[in-house]
Design a protein around this motif. Structure first.
Motif, PDB file in Angstrom:
ATOM      1  N   PRO A 251       0.793  -1.235   0.000  1.00  0.00           N
ATOM      2  CA  PRO A 251       0.000   0.000   0.000  1.00  0.00           C
ATOM      3  C   PRO A 251       0.823   1.282   0.000  1.00  0.00           C
ATOM      4  CG  PRO A 251      -0.865  -1.575   1.596  1.00  0.00           C
ATOM      5  CD  PRO A 251       0.430  -2.138   1.119  1.00  0.00           C
ATOM      6  N   VAL A 252       1.932   1.314   0.743  1.00  0.00           N
ATOM      7  CA  VAL A 252       2.744   2.534   0.772  1.00  0.00           C
ATOM      8  C   VAL A 252       3.371   2.778  -0.601  1.00  0.00           C
ATOM      9  CG1 VAL A 252       4.693   3.723   1.846  1.00  0.00           C
ATOM     10  CG2 VAL A 252       3.203   2.273   3.241  1.00  0.00           C
ATOM     11  N   ALA A 253       3.897   1.726  -1.208  1.00  0.00           N
ATOM     12  CA  ALA A 253       4.463   1.857  -2.551  1.00  0.00           C
ATOM     13  C   ALA A 253       3.411   2.316  -3.554  1.00  0.00           C
ATOM     14  CB  ALA A 253       5.077   0.530  -2.989  1.00  0.00           C
ATOM     15  N   GLN A 254       2.203   1.773  -3.432  1.00  0.00           N
ATOM     16  CA  GLN A 254       1.140   2.176  -4.347  1.00  0.00           C
ATOM     17  C   GLN A 254       0.791   3.651  -4.159  1.00  0.00           C
ATOM     18  OE1 GLN A 254      -0.426  -0.079  -6.791  1.00  0.00           O
ATOM     19  NE2 GLN A 254      -0.672   2.043  -7.506  1.00  0.00           N
ATOM     20  N   ALA A 255       0.814   4.110  -2.905  1.00  0.00           N
ATOM     21  CA  ALA A 255       0.551   5.531  -2.642  1.00  0.00           C
ATOM     22  C   ALA A 255       1.626   6.415  -3.263  1.00  0.00           C
ATOM     23  CB  ALA A 255       0.462   5.769  -1.134  1.00  0.00           C
ATOM     24  N   ILE A 256       2.889   5.959  -3.232  1.00  0.00           N
ATOM     25  CA  ILE A 256       3.979   6.715  -3.864  1.00  0.00           C
ATOM     26  C   ILE A 256       3.759   6.786  -5.373  1.00  0.00           C
ATOM     27  CG2 ILE A 256       6.454   6.701  -4.382  1.00  0.00           C
ATOM     28  CD1 ILE A 256       6.903   5.375  -1.639  1.00  0.00           C
ATOM     29  N   VAL A 257       3.483   5.649  -5.983  1.00  0.00           N
ATOM     30  CA  VAL A 257       3.286   5.593  -7.433  1.00  0.00           C
ATOM     31  C   VAL A 257       2.110   6.475  -7.854  1.00  0.00           C
ATOM     32  CG1 VAL A 257       2.613   4.073  -9.335  1.00  0.00           C
ATOM     33  CG2 VAL A 257       4.381   3.349  -7.717  1.00  0.00           C
ATOM     34  N   ASN A 258       1.022   6.396  -7.102  1.00  0.00           N
ATOM     35  CA  ASN A 258      -0.146   7.221  -7.434  1.00  0.00           C
ATOM     36  C   ASN A 258       0.186   8.705  -7.341  1.00  0.00           C
ATOM     37  OD1 ASN A 258      -1.589   4.875  -7.754  1.00  0.00           O
ATOM     38  ND2 ASN A 258      -2.656   5.012  -5.792  1.00  0.00           N
ATOM     39  N   LYS A 259       0.931   9.082  -6.298  1.00  0.00           N
ATOM     40  CA  LYS A 259       1.285  10.486  -6.109  1.00  0.00           C
ATOM     41  C   LYS A 259       2.124  10.999  -7.276  1.00  0.00           C
ATOM     42  CE  LYS A 259       1.118  14.022  -3.191  1.00  0.00           C
ATOM     43  NZ  LYS A 259      -0.057  14.461  -2.413  1.00  0.00           N
ATOM     44  N   VAL A 260       3.047  10.183  -7.732  1.00  0.00           N
ATOM     45  CA  VAL A 260       3.937  10.578  -8.825  1.00  0.00           C
ATOM     46  C   VAL A 260       3.191  10.635 -10.154  1.00  0.00           C
ATOM     47  CG1 VAL A 260       5.912   9.813 -10.210  1.00  0.00           C
ATOM     48  CG2 VAL A 260       6.039   9.747  -7.715  1.00  0.00           C
ATOM     49  N   ASN A 261       2.462   9.590 -10.467  1.00  0.00           N
ATOM     50  CA  ASN A 261       1.885   9.456 -11.807  1.00  0.00           C
ATOM     51  C   ASN A 261       0.583  10.215 -11.996  1.00  0.00           C
ATOM     52  OD1 ASN A 261       4.035   7.766 -12.242  1.00  0.00           O
ATOM     53  ND2 ASN A 261       2.862   5.881 -12.149  1.00  0.00           N
ATOM     54  N   GLN A 262      -0.077  10.574 -10.882  1.00  0.00           N
ATOM     55  CA  GLN A 262      -1.364  11.251 -10.990  1.00  0.00           C
ATOM     56  C   GLN A 262      -1.276  12.741 -10.684  1.00  0.00           C
ATOM     57  OE1 GLN A 262      -4.123   9.015  -8.528  1.00  0.00           O
ATOM     58  NE2 GLN A 262      -3.686   7.093  -9.601  1.00  0.00           N
ATOM     59  N   HIS A 263      -0.058  13.281 -10.685  1.00  0.00           N
ATOM     60  CA  HIS A 263       0.059  14.718 -10.465  1.00  0.00           C
ATOM     61  C   HIS A 263      -0.689  15.449 -11.583  1.00  0.00           C
ATOM     62  CE1 HIS A 263       1.807  18.764 -10.170  1.00  0.00           C
ATOM     63  NE2 HIS A 263       2.001  18.457  -8.894  1.00  0.00           N
ATOM     64  N   PRO A 264      -1.494  16.456 -11.235  1.00  0.00           N
ATOM     65  CA  PRO A 264      -2.381  17.051 -12.242  1.00  0.00           C
ATOM     66  C   PRO A 264      -1.681  17.797 -13.373  1.00  0.00           C
ATOM     67  CG  PRO A 264      -2.500  18.246 -10.157  1.00  0.00           C
ATOM     68  CD  PRO A 264      -1.740  16.996  -9.889  1.00  0.00           C
ATOM     69  N   THR A 265      -0.492  18.341 -13.130  1.00  0.00           N
ATOM     70  CA  THR A 265       0.159  19.143 -14.178  1.00  0.00           C
ATOM     71  C   THR A 265       1.541  18.641 -14.574  1.00  0.00           C
ATOM     72  OG1 THR A 265       1.119  20.660 -12.544  1.00  0.00           O
ATOM     73  CG2 THR A 265      -1.065  21.213 -13.418  1.00  0.00           C
ATOM     74  N   ASN A 266       2.197  17.842 -13.725  1.00  0.00           N
ATOM     75  CA  ASN A 266       3.578  17.442 -14.005  1.00  0.00           C
ATOM     76  C   ASN A 266       3.809  15.997 -13.555  1.00  0.00           C
ATOM     77  OD1 ASN A 266       6.163  17.931 -14.993  1.00  0.00           O
ATOM     78  ND2 ASN A 266       6.926  18.706 -13.039  1.00  0.00           N
ATOM     79  N   PRO A 267       3.095  15.039 -14.158  1.00  0.00           N
ATOM     80  CA  PRO A 267       3.203  13.653 -13.707  1.00  0.00           C
ATOM     81  C   PRO A 267       4.544  13.031 -14.063  1.00  0.00           C
ATOM     82  CG  PRO A 267       1.880  13.789 -15.695  1.00  0.00           C
ATOM     83  CD  PRO A 267       2.155  15.205 -15.275  1.00  0.00           C
ATOM     84  N   GLY A 268       4.877  11.984 -13.301  1.00  0.00           N
ATOM     85  CA  GLY A 268       6.096  11.238 -13.556  1.00  0.00           C
ATOM     86  C   GLY A 268       5.812   9.879 -14.154  1.00  0.00           C
ATOM     87  N   LYS A 269       6.836   9.012 -14.101  1.00  0.00           N
ATOM     88  CA  LYS A 269       6.748   7.722 -14.795  1.00  0.00           C
ATOM     89  C   LYS A 269       7.215   6.583 -13.897  1.00  0.00           C
ATOM     90  CE  LYS A 269       7.561   9.884 -19.297  1.00  0.00           C
ATOM     91  NZ  LYS A 269       8.342   9.869 -20.553  1.00  0.00           N
ATOM     92  N   LEU A 270       6.771   6.580 -12.657  1.00  0.00           N
ATOM     93  CA  LEU A 270       7.228   5.602 -11.676  1.00  0.00           C
ATOM     94  C   LEU A 270       6.282   4.403 -11.654  1.00  0.00           C
ATOM     95  CD1 LEU A 270       9.495   5.422  -9.504  1.00  0.00           C
ATOM     96  CD2 LEU A 270       7.818   6.281  -7.856  1.00  0.00           C
ATOM     97  N   SER A 271       6.830   3.196 -11.456  1.00  0.00           N
ATOM     98  CA  SER A 271       6.001   1.993 -11.403  1.00  0.00           C
ATOM     99  C   SER A 271       6.262   1.220 -10.119  1.00  0.00           C
ATOM    100  CB  SER A 271       6.303   1.082 -12.601  1.00  0.00           C
ATOM    101  OG  SER A 271       7.568   0.460 -12.460  1.00  0.00           O
ATOM    102  N   MET A 272       5.335   0.331  -9.804  1.00  0.00           N
ATOM    103  CA  MET A 272       5.514  -0.556  -8.656  1.00  0.00           C
ATOM    104  C   MET A 272       6.746  -1.437  -8.850  1.00  0.00           C
ATOM    105  SD  MET A 272       3.139  -0.029  -6.317  1.00  0.00           S
ATOM    106  CE  MET A 272       2.817  -1.551  -5.404  1.00  0.00           C
ATOM    107  N   ALA A 273       7.000  -1.848 -10.092  1.00  0.00           N
ATOM    108  CA  ALA A 273       8.177  -2.675 -10.371  1.00  0.00           C
ATOM    109  C   ALA A 273       9.475  -1.899 -10.117  1.00  0.00           C
ATOM    110  CB  ALA A 273       8.139  -3.174 -11.809  1.00  0.00           C
ATOM    111  N   ASP A 274       9.482  -0.598 -10.423  1.00  0.00           N
ATOM    112  CA  ASP A 274      10.659   0.233 -10.130  1.00  0.00           C
ATOM    113  C   ASP A 274      10.990   0.181  -8.646  1.00  0.00           C
ATOM    114  OD1 ASP A 274      11.090   1.221 -12.759  1.00  0.00           O
ATOM    115  OD2 ASP A 274       9.564   2.776 -12.458  1.00  0.00           O
ATOM    116  N   LEU A 275       9.958   0.365  -7.815  1.00  0.00           N
ATOM    117  CA  LEU A 275      10.175   0.403  -6.370  1.00  0.00           C
ATOM    118  C   LEU A 275      10.617  -0.955  -5.846  1.00  0.00           C
ATOM    119  CD1 LEU A 275       7.090   2.557  -5.300  1.00  0.00           C
ATOM    120  CD2 LEU A 275       9.466   3.299  -5.399  1.00  0.00           C
ATOM    121  N   ALA A 276       9.885  -1.986  -6.196  1.00  0.00           N
ATOM    122  CA  ALA A 276      10.191  -3.322  -5.678  1.00  0.00           C
ATOM    123  C   ALA A 276      11.568  -3.796  -6.130  1.00  0.00           C
ATOM    124  CB  ALA A 276       9.120  -4.305  -6.134  1.00  0.00           C
ATOM    125  N   GLY A 277      11.995  -3.375  -7.318  1.00  0.00           N
ATOM    126  CA  GLY A 277      13.252  -3.856  -7.873  1.00  0.00           C
ATOM    127  C   GLY A 277      14.485  -3.090  -7.454  1.00  0.00           C
TER     128      GLY A 277
END
Length: 617
Positions: A251-277
């Motif tokens: 859940p914490v990793a998912q919250a990080i990914v959501n925060k990064v990728n769902q930014h309204p004006t400047n989203p990023g490209k982070l994945s759960m696989a990036d974090l776990a790996g």
């Protein structure tokens, strides 16, 4: 190593020294009773210098130092103490470092010097165009930083976990007790945190951060306000119980990914696989010799190799300086560096930063010149570089060709760097640690993560990807070594440093010093200043830290404002240097080994420009 003058010691330090060695036992954390307002957030607060006999810890906030002290007093290792310190820093100094950032850790075990790399990495979906606008030009720095685009895969916690498995003495879960307790009970907002929130333009645009750092009217919480962070406490409890997977999976990793990728004006490209790996790396420490002009002792200076540029740049500056007339110059009668010494130092710095821009990047992506990073520190190469320094400033240094190296890379243009915090520790077994830790810019990407919006607080995400070159190539199309690539670690200036005596037979001798600082690219100069002050000018660590700051990143010469006489500034200008007097807020911590009246002691120093203190027995 004998200092020229023993700095005044605090009553607390003397009492600890006279008390002798404390017995170790199980770690029963006790809530600290420390001053609510340790010092001003800006300006200067004199530090006494500290002396201890058994162990010492130096960190950027008294609450964090106390956490490390309690771990050491309970018999914990230097690595144990660093973990406790880092978790508290993430709470009380969130603008600088945290669990969603990265770190470089240097460790001496007496047998070897280890370099643990917890630097963030670029997500797998990132590419060299990450920071380019539609017209192909690099984005303005603030536009790149704020949001999800700049967030790298965090590495500090998994690196600390690996280091603990190798060198921990206390239970992993126990090391989180101080931070969890402070997060739940609350800590008093420090003057520095309040001042930085006052000047911050972007943080309150994030709803989670706005709710936590500001009151209902949008004003930063005042100095002394008790700030609680139950969400941070909950996340730390998970990491304490399950390790780094509690942060990088679930859940914490998912919250990080959501925060990064769902930014309204400047989203990023982070994945759960990036974090776990994510995987930390054990690297080979980069060591070089330094001959002291104070006592003709040869020291071995060990720092972090690439992707950090710190050890190479510090070693080059001091090595080139040692081949110039500046090597024989001492401070003036007021204890300040002279104009002549500053001239030679800054010309050496121009050459070091030219090489840094040309060659240094993640070694998993870029080959070192001549097949080894040590070619940049070879005595013959540095002697040749020193010959380029003349009577008038070279203005802009050009990269050299170490080991007859030829490169197809283009130099990286100067780019903004910020952030970080530094920890120096020596434990009762003689293990020594220097760790510099960061989320990069002030408050990182200004994105605060929570798994439960009903709960106050959380933790800030880094903006470490802005340490890559925004431009992937120069105007001729030549690639830049430090460009964005998937899985790559951005170049850093962090300079955690351990110094040892070097025996006559060439073997590494006893530890002499642990040091480092925050400060972006100027970390290199803050660290070099302190090493020079202790090793070449015979100062205590506090005296060396107190010296005015200065530096050059291959452009104007920077001097700490209101610290140098006008004659010094004018003398530098006469020699062709462009001089800028400016605020240079280092955050140095340093611990040195010395003998006074037959007693071996640890002498500690903390920067008067920030809130740090040293504690020990």
């Amino acid at each position: 190593m004998q200092p020229t003058r023993l700095f005044a010691l605090s009553a607390v330090a003397l009492a600890a020294l006279l008390a002798g060695c404390a017995s170790s036992g199980p770690f029963n954390y006790t809530a600290p009773n420390l001053p609510a307002q340790p010092e001003g957030a800006s300006g200067w607060t004199d530090k006494p210098g500290w002396a201890t006999e058994k162990f010492a810890v130096a960190a950027a906030n008294p609450l964090a130092t106390d956490a490390g002290y309690q771990v050491l007093k309970a018999g914990g290792s230097a690595v144990d103490a660093a973990i406790a310190v880092q978790m508290v820093l993430g709470l009380v100094e969130p603008q600088s470092s945290g669990i969603a950032g990265g770190a470089f850790l240097m460790l001496s075990t007496g047998r070897e010097v280890e370099a643990w790399d917890g630097r963030e990495t670029a997500p797998a979906a990132a590419d060299e165009k990450l920071f380019l606008q539609a017209d192909g030009k690099p984005m303005p720095f603030p536009e790149a930083v704020v949001g999800g685009r700049s967030v790298g895969v965090p590495g500090a916690v998994r690196m600390l976990e690996a280091a603990h498995k190798a060198h921990g003495k206390l239970a992993w879960a126990d090391l989180f007790k101080p931070a969890v307790d402070l997060a739940e009970r609350g800590f008093q907002v420090s003057p520095r945190l309040n001042t930085l929130l006052q000047s911050e333009k972007f943080l309150k645009n994030d709803p989670v951060a706005a709710k936590y750092f500001y009151d209902a009217s949008g004003q930063p919480w005042p100095v002394g306000h008790v700030l609680k962070n139950p969400e941070y406490a909950e996340v730390l409890r998970g990491i304490a119980a399950r390790g780094s997977v509690a942060l990088l999976e679930g859940p914490v990793a998912q919250a990080i990914v959501n925060k990064v990728n769902q930014h309204p004006t400047n989203p990023g490209k982070l994945s759960m696989a990036d974090l776990a790996g994510y995987q930390p790396k054990r690297r080979t420490a980069l060591c070089h010799d330094l001959l002291s002009q104070a006592n003709q002792q040869t020291y071995q200076v060990c720092g972090f190799p690439p992707p950090s540029s710190g050890a190479i740049a510090v070693g080059q500056i001091l090595g080139i300086l040692g081949q110039t007339p500046g090597a024989r110059l001492k401070p003036d009668a007021a204890g300040l560096p002279t104009a002549d010494w500053l001239y030679f130092y800054n010309e050496a710095a121009r050459l070091a930063f030219a090489d840094r821009a040309q060659y240094v990047a993640d070694p998993d992506f870029v080959q070192p010149p001549g097949g080894s990073w040590s070619t940049l520190l070879a005595p013959g190469y540095l002697a040749d570089r020193a010959k380029l320094i003349g009577a008038q400033s070279m203005k802009v240094g050009q990269p050299g060709q170490p080991g007859a190296a030829k490169t197809s890379y283009a130099p990286m243009a100067n780019q903004i760097e910020y952030g970080t915090s530094h920890i120096s520790i020596v434990d009762a077994d003689g293990n020594a640690l220097a760790m510099t830790t960061t989320i990069e810019d002030q408050f990182g990407s200004r994105q605060m993560v929570t798994t439960n919006p009903a709960r106050s607080g959380g933790f800030l995400l880094n903006n470490e990807l802005t340490d890559f070159s925004f431009a992937p190539a120069d105007a001729q199309g030549r690639p830049i070594a430090n460009r964005v690539q998937p899985g790559k670690r951005p170049r850093s200036s962090m300079s955690p440093t351990l110094v040892f005596e070097k025996a006559a037979d060439g073997q590494r001798g006893p530890l002499v010093m642990s040091a480092g600082s925050p400060g972006g690219a100027l970390i290199i100069h803050y660290t070099a200043k302190t090493l020079n002050g202790v090793l070449n000018w015979g100062m205590t660590p506090q005296q060396a830290i107190d010296l005015p700051n200065f530096g050059n990143t291959n452009g104007p010469t920077m001097l700490e404002e209101k610290k140098f006489p006008p004659a010094t500034v004018e003398a530098l200008r006469v020699r062709g240097a462009e001089v800028r007097e400016m605020n240079m807020t280092s955050g140095l911590q340093a611990i040195t080994r010395t003998e006074i009246h037959g007693k071996k002691l640890w002498l500690g120093g903390a920067d008067p420009r920030r809130e740090g203190v040293v504690m020990g027995d």
